[in-house]
Design an enzyme around this catalytic site. Structure first.
Site, PDB file in Angstrom:
ATOM      1  CG  HIS A  41     -18.432 -14.390 -15.550  1.00 21.97           C
ATOM      2  ND1 HIS A  41     -18.932 -15.166 -14.553  1.00 21.97           N
ATOM      3  CD2 HIS A  41     -17.295 -14.987 -15.967  1.00 21.97           C
ATOM      4  CE1 HIS A  41     -18.118 -16.192 -14.356  1.00 21.97           C
ATOM      5  NE2 HIS A  41     -17.122 -16.118 -15.199  1.00 21.97           N
TER       6      HIS A  41
HETATM    7  N1  UDP Z   1     -15.536 -12.284  -7.493  1.00 16.12           N
HETATM    8  C1  UDP Z   1     -15.126 -11.064  -6.967  1.00 16.12           C
HETATM    9  N2  UDP Z   1     -15.816  -9.940  -7.315  1.00 16.12           N
HETATM   10  C2  UDP Z   1     -16.907  -9.960  -8.128  1.00 16.12           C
HETATM   11  C3  UDP Z   1     -17.321 -11.214  -8.648  1.00 16.12           C
HETATM   12  C4  UDP Z   1     -16.617 -12.356  -8.318  1.00 16.12           C
HETATM   13  O1  UDP Z   1     -14.161 -11.001  -6.204  1.00 16.12           O
HETATM   14  O2  UDP Z   1     -17.476  -8.891  -8.403  1.00 16.12           O
HETATM   15  C5  UDP Z   1     -14.768 -13.486  -7.120  1.00 16.12           C
HETATM   16  C6  UDP Z   1     -15.575 -14.581  -6.499  1.00 16.12           C
HETATM   17  O3  UDP Z   1     -15.708 -14.361  -5.119  1.00 16.12           O
HETATM   18  C7  UDP Z   1     -14.752 -15.808  -6.818  1.00 16.12           C
HETATM   19  C8  UDP Z   1     -14.162 -15.472  -8.168  1.00 16.12           C
HETATM   20  O4  UDP Z   1     -14.254 -14.053  -8.304  1.00 16.12           O
HETATM   21  O5  UDP Z   1     -13.706 -15.980  -5.889  1.00 16.12           O
HETATM   22  C9  UDP Z   1     -14.945 -16.152  -9.258  1.00 16.12           C
HETATM   23  O6  UDP Z   1     -14.523 -15.649 -10.479  1.00 16.12           O
HETATM   24  P1  UDP Z   1     -15.447 -15.661 -11.779  1.00 16.12           P
HETATM   25  O7  UDP Z   1     -16.861 -15.730 -11.386  1.00 16.12           O
HETATM   26  O8  UDP Z   1     -14.988 -14.496 -12.597  1.00 16.12           O
HETATM   27  O9  UDP Z   1     -14.948 -16.953 -12.558  1.00 16.12           O
HETATM   28  P2  UDP Z   1     -15.325 -18.510 -12.478  1.00 16.12           P
HETATM   29  O10 UDP Z   1     -15.213 -18.944 -11.052  1.00 16.12           O
HETATM   30  O11 UDP Z   1     -16.681 -18.678 -13.058  1.00 16.12           O
HETATM   31  O12 UDP Z   1     -14.295 -19.167 -13.337  1.00 16.12           O
END
Ligand code: UDP
Length: 363
Positions: free
Chosen positions: A206
């Site tokens: 993403h």
């Molecule tokens: N997550 C979720 N469902 C999904 C994808 C990710 O619940 O389909 C959760 C994942 O387990 C983690 C969080 O979203 O706890 C991570 O968010 P994201 O990847 O959007 O953002 P980043 O961590 O890169 O800032």
């Protein structure tokens, strides 16, 4: 004491849930939640409030998707308005999104102290919007809560006073410990979709640097199609990535080879992570959750803020800048998975308590 929590994006709901749970146990403490509306689809926002028992937001700014400037500007205006009404003792912000930056900027101009959870993380890539948000938020904050020793050392290197810094551990580790228990008596997505448990690869993509660059997204898509000859692959697809894949004609070819599903809730995501043989991601949170589940990870980025995972061999960086193959990387990574040590890099699962105690004693 009144704490105003500013959140707006999926990972912030997970982090705030861990801290809110502890704040709710403290007498005479009121938490006010402002949701900026940065994420607004039910499966990126409402579902998390429902599943994680995160208190419903007191205010929702409903800013939606916009350019960075417009989105941050709208948030700034809305947050300032509600902070002026609520007059909290602390503003609590998480991570590195535009909601983090807007919350910190609005608070500092109103002379409200800011606490930054996940301080001190750096990718050293200033083209990432998240990197700018982190650096500025750390600058504006009164209290800095790095999740890791590397985060702590970075803040010291940048000249922050020890008095402002509190090594808390990672609230995402608190969250996984707590919510994994909820999954024990729950029917998860694994019983609904047919995946060979402990044999499939879980993928999430993403980050703007991957989705907004057609050649990187094409390289990722090609590498996954090749890998799908040897592994079952499941991809809960973020709405923005899906839109870009459709725009670049990458979606249909990919969907023929791998199992694409809608983004799942946190509890289903934990189940998918736990039973994967390997995880491929560009997410910050998912890199760490791979480690918490002792599942090897490949990160499709040029750098990572969670460098300790690379140092201990649990995570391998793989740049999608050029066409690449994942086949050898995956088989080598899997072959070495038993040899890795598993140090406690993210605290003891009580980061939220450390943060809450610090906020109360500093007030
Ligand atoms: N997550 C979720 N469902 C999904 C994808 C990710 O619940 O389909 C959760 C994942 O387990 C983690 C969080 O979203 O706890 C991570 O968010 P994201 O990847 O959007 O953002 P980043 O961590 O890169 O800032």
């Amino acid at each position: 004491m009144k704490i105003c929590t500013i959140i707006g994006a999926r990972p912030q709901f997970v982090k705030a849930a861990a801290v809110s749970r502890i704040l709710a146990t403290i007498p005479h403490l009121q938490e006010i939640i402002i949701h900026t509306g940065q994420h607004y689809d039910y499966n990126l926002s409402g579902l998390f409030f429902d599943e994680l028992s995160l208190p419903k937001p007191n205010y929702n700014l409903n800013v939606g998707s916009e350019t960075h400037g417009k989105q941050t500007g709208k948030m700034l205006e809305g947050i300032e308005h509600y902070l002026t009404i609520e007059k909290p003792d602390w503003v609590l912000v998480y991570g590195d999104t535009n909601s983090t930056l807007a919350g910190a900027l609005a608070a500092v101009k109103l002379h409200i102290p800011i606490a930054h959870v996940e301080a001190g993380l750096r990718s050293f890539n200033r083209k990432m919007p998240e990197e700018i948000n982190r650096i500025i938020t750390d600058q504006l904050s009164t209290l800095l809560f790095p999740p890791t020793e590397n985060g702590l050392q970075q803040l010291i290197k940048e000249g922050y006073s020890n008095k402002k810094i509190c090594l808390s551990g990672d609230v995402m580790f608190d969250a996984i410990e707590f919510y994994n228990q909820r999954n024990q008596n729950r029917e998860t997505i694994l019983s609904k979709i047919k995946l060979p448990v402990n044999e499939y690869i879980l993928v999430t993509i993403h980050r703007a640097e991957n989705t907004d660059d057609i050649s990187r997204l094409q390289n990722i898509s090609n590498a996954l199609i090749e890998l799908a000859k040897d592994f079952h692959i499941v991809l809960p697809l973020h709405a923005r990535t899906k839109a870009k894949m459709i725009q670049y004609d990458l979606y249909s070819p990919l969907a023929k080879h791998i199992h694409i599903i809608e983004p799942v809730g946190y509890l289903d995501m934990l189940a998918l992570e736990k039973h994967a043989v390997l995880i491929i991601t560009d997410s910050g949170g998912v890199q760490k959750e791979s480690y918490f589940n002792k599942v090897p990870c490949i990160t499709l980025r040029d750098e990572t803020e969670w460098i300790e995972l690379v140092e201990f061999g649990w995570n391998i960086l793989c740049s999608p800048n050029q066409p690449f193959s994942l086949k050898t990387l995956v088989s080598e990574h899997l072959a070495q998975r038993q040899e890795k040590s598993y140090p406690s890099l993210y605290g003891d699962g009580n980061a939220a308590t450390i943060i809450a105690d610090m906020l109360c004693s500093a007030c």
